[in-house]
Design an enzyme around this catalytic site. Structure first.
Site, PDB file in Angstrom:
ATOM      1  N   GLU A  44       6.459  17.021  -0.691  1.00 35.02           N
ATOM      2  CA  GLU A  44       5.406  17.649  -1.490  1.00 35.02           C
ATOM      3  C   GLU A  44       4.529  16.586  -2.159  1.00 35.02           C
ATOM      4  O   GLU A  44       5.034  15.619  -2.731  1.00 35.02           O
ATOM      5  CB  GLU A  44       6.050  18.542  -2.558  1.00 35.02           C
ATOM      6  CG  GLU A  44       5.062  19.276  -3.438  1.00 35.02           C
ATOM      7  CD  GLU A  44       5.742  20.042  -4.566  1.00 35.02           C
ATOM      8  OE1 GLU A  44       5.145  21.023  -5.037  1.00 35.02           O
ATOM      9  OE2 GLU A  44       6.861  19.654  -4.968  1.00 35.02           O
ATOM     10  N   LYS A 117       1.682  27.360  -1.949  1.00 34.99           N
ATOM     11  CA  LYS A 117       2.889  27.561  -2.771  1.00 34.99           C
ATOM     12  C   LYS A 117       2.783  28.841  -3.589  1.00 34.99           C
ATOM     13  O   LYS A 117       1.789  29.074  -4.289  1.00 34.99           O
ATOM     14  CB  LYS A 117       3.070  26.342  -3.680  1.00 34.99           C
ATOM     15  CG  LYS A 117       4.355  26.314  -4.490  1.00 34.99           C
ATOM     16  CD  LYS A 117       4.462  24.961  -5.182  1.00 34.99           C
ATOM     17  CE  LYS A 117       5.722  24.811  -5.995  1.00 34.99           C
ATOM     18  NZ  LYS A 117       5.848  23.461  -6.585  1.00 34.99           N
ATOM     19  N   CYS A 160       8.836  23.454  -2.551  1.00 34.71           N
ATOM     20  CA  CYS A 160       9.535  23.086  -3.779  1.00 34.71           C
ATOM     21  C   CYS A 160      10.075  24.278  -4.571  1.00 34.71           C
ATOM     22  O   CYS A 160      11.098  24.825  -4.191  1.00 34.71           O
ATOM     23  CB  CYS A 160       8.649  22.195  -4.643  1.00 34.71           C
ATOM     24  SG  CYS A 160       9.602  21.212  -5.844  1.00 34.71           S
TER      25      CYS A 160
END
Length: 300
Positions: A44, A117, A160
């Site tokens: 990331e 995300k 993440c």
């Protein structure tokens, strides 16, 4: 899709200097490809330091459009090396609208998809809600929890903080993902004691391996390494713990990195997902008639 797939995971430090960070990414990609990797996963925000430790409007200048300089460089590498490459961008979608975006490049085809995300944290030293808008839940362009089709298979890419949510992995699996991929940036508060550090890292590893088990899929995880200070001077910085790994559809570890710069390259037998699901048919036995309350925040 071939039953055998060689995958690479690049674990690296990163710096405020984007050129230096991208040079480290490129070196890791080339090293993985030299060992046979057909699919390479980067961590990331690999092109910059982890700037979310503090809030500073000037840092929005780091953002780029999907086809900006970083995206073009990654696309060129995927084409030159004839690989599928999963990179990460601080995406400027429009003025005042920014995303933490994983982008997939497929050989000479260029960019074939992106995932913005969905779960955005807002915790001490991880002030991501200041910078990132969550991805759209669903639209015709393949946003939300939608896998991305590539020449090596259908990739369920998450980012993440998404890694803590079984719903995200499940929805990718229900949409036909053949692998789960997690670019991530996570580390320790230097003030935590050794026991707390061990608990945190173990939890992070276990939860992602569990997504492989629950869905009968291989999992690739790329994390960063190195200490990155809080440039605002308020916090103590983050010691990123590395620990990138690849596991199989029963959660078995196939490769596991330490806390240093490293490339993992491992061969995955993709036929094992089918075989595992035949003996552990979780998708068959789901009680979809009884899960309606999962769309509620809490059952009071």
């Amino acid at each position: 899709m071939s039953n055998s797939l060689t995958v690479g995971v690049v674990q690296q430090p990163a710096w405020p200097d984007k050129a230096r960070s991208l040079a480290a990414s490129e070196a890791g990609i080339r090293a993985a490809v030299s060992q046979g990797a057909q699919l390479v996963l980067l961590q990331e925000l690999h092109a910059t330091h982890y700037f979310c430790q503090y809030e500073d409007p000037a840092l929005f200048d780091l953002a780029e459009p999907l086809d900006g300089p970083t995206g073009q460089r990654l696309a060129e590498l995927a084409k030159e090396l004839n690989i599928v490459l999963v990179g990460s961008l601080f995406e400027k979608r429009a003025a005042g609208l920014y995303h933490n975006t994983a982008v997939v490049y497929d050989r000479a085809k260029g960019r074939v998809g992106q995932y913005r995300k969905m779960h955005i944290p807002d915790d001490p030293a991880f002030y991501e809600k200041f910078y990132f808008t969550p991805g759209d839940a669903d639209d015709e362009r393949g946003q939300g929890f939608t896998p991305i089709d590539t020449s090596v298979g259908r990739l369920g890419v998450l980012v993440c903080w998404d890694q803590w949510y079984p719903e995200a992995a499940r929805l990718m699996a229900l949409s036909g993902a053949e692998l789960l991929l997690y670019p991530t940036a996570i580390g320790w508060d230097p003030n935590d004691d050794d026991a707390e550090k061990a608990r945190q890292k173990d939890a992070w590893t276990i939860i992602q391996r569990s997504h492989g088990v629950a869905n009968g899929l291989p999992v690739l995880v790329a994390n960063r390494v190195g200490f990155e200070p809080d440039h605002s001077g308020v916090g103590g910085g983050i010691a990123f713990w590395g620990g990138s790994f690849v596991c199989g559809p029963q959660g078995e570890m196939l490769a596991h990195a330490g806390e240093e710069t490293q490339q993992l390259v491992v061969n995955i037998d993709m036929a094992r997902s089918e075989n595992t699901r035949r003996i552990w048919p979780y998708l068959r036995d789901r009680r979809i008639d009884a899960y309606g309350d999962l769309t509620r925040r809490y059952r009071d």
